[in-house]
Motif scaffolding. Structure first.
Motif, mmCIF file in Angstrom:
data_model
loop_
_atom_site.group_PDB
_atom_site.id
_atom_site.type_symbol
_atom_site.label_atom_id
_atom_site.label_comp_id
_atom_site.label_asym_id
_atom_site.label_seq_id
_atom_site.Cartn_x
_atom_site.Cartn_y
_atom_site.Cartn_z
ATOM 1 N N LYS A 19 0.973 1.363 -1.166
ATOM 2 C CA LYS A 19 1.326 1.655 0.106
ATOM 3 C C LYS A 19 2.355 0.385 0.500
ATOM 4 C CE LYS A 19 -1.492 3.373 3.464
ATOM 5 N NZ LYS A 19 -1.466 2.173 4.223
ATOM 6 N N ILE B 193 -2.593 9.221 -5.123
ATOM 7 C CA ILE B 193 -2.133 8.868 -3.642
ATOM 8 C C ILE B 193 -0.699 9.347 -3.401
ATOM 9 C CG2 ILE B 193 -1.547 6.505 -4.222
ATOM 10 C CD1 ILE B 193 -2.267 5.712 -1.142
ATOM 11 N N TRP C 236 0.068 9.392 4.440
ATOM 12 C CA TRP C 236 -0.576 9.003 2.850
ATOM 13 C C TRP C 236 -1.573 9.725 2.571
ATOM 14 C CZ3 TRP C 236 2.196 6.078 -0.599
ATOM 15 C CH2 TRP C 236 3.038 5.132 -0.103
ATOM 16 N N VAL D 91 -4.544 11.239 -0.154
ATOM 17 C CA VAL D 91 -5.521 10.771 -1.292
ATOM 18 C C VAL D 91 -6.266 12.069 -1.850
ATOM 19 C CG1 VAL D 91 -7.302 9.450 -2.386
ATOM 20 C CG2 VAL D 91 -5.760 8.611 -0.603
ATOM 21 N N TRP E 247 -5.249 9.245 4.129
ATOM 22 C CA TRP E 247 -5.861 7.876 3.655
ATOM 23 C C TRP E 247 -6.913 7.211 4.435
ATOM 24 C CZ3 TRP E 247 -5.986 4.181 0.167
ATOM 25 C CH2 TRP E 247 -6.229 3.005 0.438
#
Length: 510
Positions: free
Chosen positions: A368, A428, A441, A443, A465
């Motif tokens: 990130k 990710i 983001w 996952v 995320w």
């Protein structure tokens, strides 16, 4: 200082006792081999598995029955020996994140492919089955049992001496599985491979436990990743005493509580060996073979499923004695072992896996911040992946698996996540444009190339995320030595798999 010395001596004593037990077993097996050789003349030696037959081929002999009349060819779940081709999915970017998302990093744990059995296992199977083979053929010639001519031909022409004594090395089938896995990953996420190779010093990292067959598995995977090339330019970092790869071997509490604790196994799964369901297996198999049978069921089952793993598209001669119902019962027996050694029976089984989840989360944090590699691949031995899954609270049965009867609809089923070439992937993704304030983001995870429902995520597609963190926030702290009760920096390094195999060797017969 005194505590550390005492701890070291205790571990040394346990290891010495185990080695002594192992050697005594080897000597007794050698004596058995010598006696067997005096009374048994093997058929001509062929290539391993040469006499396997392909299912659904034309029949001969007794025209009223088909080959493998029990239907066991249709069964695909063989616990920790399950062929990867039976249970795998296919990597797909569309199954891992919403549209408009781009994969930024992968963290994948990959178990080794199909390997040849170790020396003592080979010796045990090779010589115990030889005498049993002779008894089965004799019974058929006397008109006993229920085998067809096709089935007895399979059993009688298979030679126990086809088994090599070379020890653990990756087989051709194992290599094919890993090459295929690498190819499918590259096809689903080509930009990860391209960008990784373009970066200076490569942004793809590969780590392997320092065992030949595991390194071979990693090499095969990389070959597939690069399109099947025979030249593998990328370096696999062979690690020893790396808690990400070998935490069971470095955890004193696990070695003491589970791996070397023979009395625990007495209550964990051995009672199932005398359960009514297992006794019915004995009765059915004895009836089919036309012989009195008080032992050898586990040995036959091991060879049945090993040959299926070695040749997934062929009929295994030693699966012939079993019905589908028999295989279900024997699979449950294997699951009870897995549940005891890797699953929820003992908290330390999964608590020791904390270094893996800590690194996954930290690795994604780095991504990130636009740091770290594009992908990290870890090649491990059997037992690592199920412990990580249990640490995440996945495949947990309520109530726990029982030892008195099978649980058909159980969640803890080693065939689905702990067979040869099993793999656990974390991904990710970055969703939205690079300069947009609405960048998100995402996952997700896979098990054997199939989407995996993560804790707190509502679907197997994954989740944002922050939602992922809520389900795994407790995993961000891990004091491995404290969890494992390792004394200071002394720790422990013993092969937990050694103890499991020793127990299997000494207790394969009922």
């Amino acid at each position: 200082m005194i505590c550390r010395v005492l701890c070291f001596l205790a571990v040394l004593v346990v290891i010495c006792l185990g080695v002594a037990s192992y050697m005594l077993y080897a000597l007794s097996l050698y004596a058995e081999i010598m006696m067997t050789e005096l009374h048994y003349h093997s058929p001509p030696i062929d290539d391993l598995g040469k006499n396997l037959s392909v299912p659904n081929s034309s029949t001969s002999g007794n025209a009223t029955r088909k080959r493998n009349a029990t239907g066991s060819d249709s069964y695909i779940h063989f616990g920790s020996f399950t062929p990867y081709s039976y249970v795998r999915g296919n990597f797909s970017a569309s199954n891992q994140a919403p549209r408009g998302c781009t994969l930024k990093q992968t963290y994948m744990i990959i178990q080794h492919g199909v390997v040849l059995p170790n020396l003592l296992t080979t010796m045990r199977v090779r010589y115990r089955l030889s005498s049993l083979q002779s008894r089965i053929v004799k019974a058929f010639d006397e008109g006993k049992g229920e085998l067809t001519h096709d089935e007895i031909n399979l059993l009688s022409t298979w030679s126990t001496h086809n088994l090599t004594l070379a020890g653990k090395t990756l087989t051709e089938e194992g290599e094919r599985d890993l090459i295929g896995l690498g190819k499918r990953f590259a096809a689903a996420f080509p930009y990860i491979i391209t960008e990784g190779q373009e970066k200076e010093n490569s942004s793809l990292e590969f780590f392997s436990a320092n065992y030949q067959y595991i390194v071979q598995s990693g090499t095969a995977f990389i070959s597939g990743l690069l399109g099947g090339t025979e030249e593998v330019p990328m370096v696999i970092k062979k690690q020893k005493k790396d808690v990400r790869l070998e935490f069971p071997d470095l955890c004193y509490k696990y070695m003491k509580t589970v791996a070397t604790n023979t009395s625990e196994r007495t209550v964990a799964y051995r009672p199932f060996k005398t359960s009514p369901e297992m006794m019915e297996v004995f009765d059915r198999v004895a009836t089919r073979l036309g012989i009195t049978l008080t032992t050898h069921i586990p040995t036959m089952y091991d060879m049945c499923r090993y040959l299926r793993a070695l040749h997934p598209n062929a009929t295994s001669p030693w699966c012939v004695p079993f019905t589908v119902e028999d295989l279900k019962v024997l699979e449950y027996m294997d699951d009870l072992k897995s549940y005891s050694r890797h699953g929820y029976r003992h908290p330390i089984n999964y608590e020791q896996a904390c270094p893996v989840l800590v690194e996954v989360i930290q690795s994604f944090r780095d991504t990130k911040s636009d740091k770290g590699p594009k992908a990290r691949f870890f090649f491990v031995k059997a037992g690592v992946i199920p412990k990580v899954l249990a640490y995440m609270g996945l495949f947990k049965d309520t109530p726990p698996l029982g030892i008195n009867a099978t649980v058909p609809d159980r969640l803890w089923r080693a065939s689905n996540f702990s067979g040869f070439a099993s793999n656990l992937g974390f991904f990710i993704f970055k969703c939205g444009s690079n300069n947009s304030s609405d960048t998100r983001w995402w996952v997700s995870a896979t098990i054997n190339e199939k989407p995996l429902l993560l804790p707190k995520c509502k679907t197997s597609l994954g989740c944002l995320w922050n939602t992922f963190l809520k389900g795994n926030i407790s995993q961000e702290v891990c004091n491995f030595d404290a969890v494992c009760e390792n004394r200071g920096s002394l720790g422990v390094y013993a092969r937990s798999r050694f103890w499991e195999q020793l127990d299997d060797l000494k207790n394969t017969e009922l």
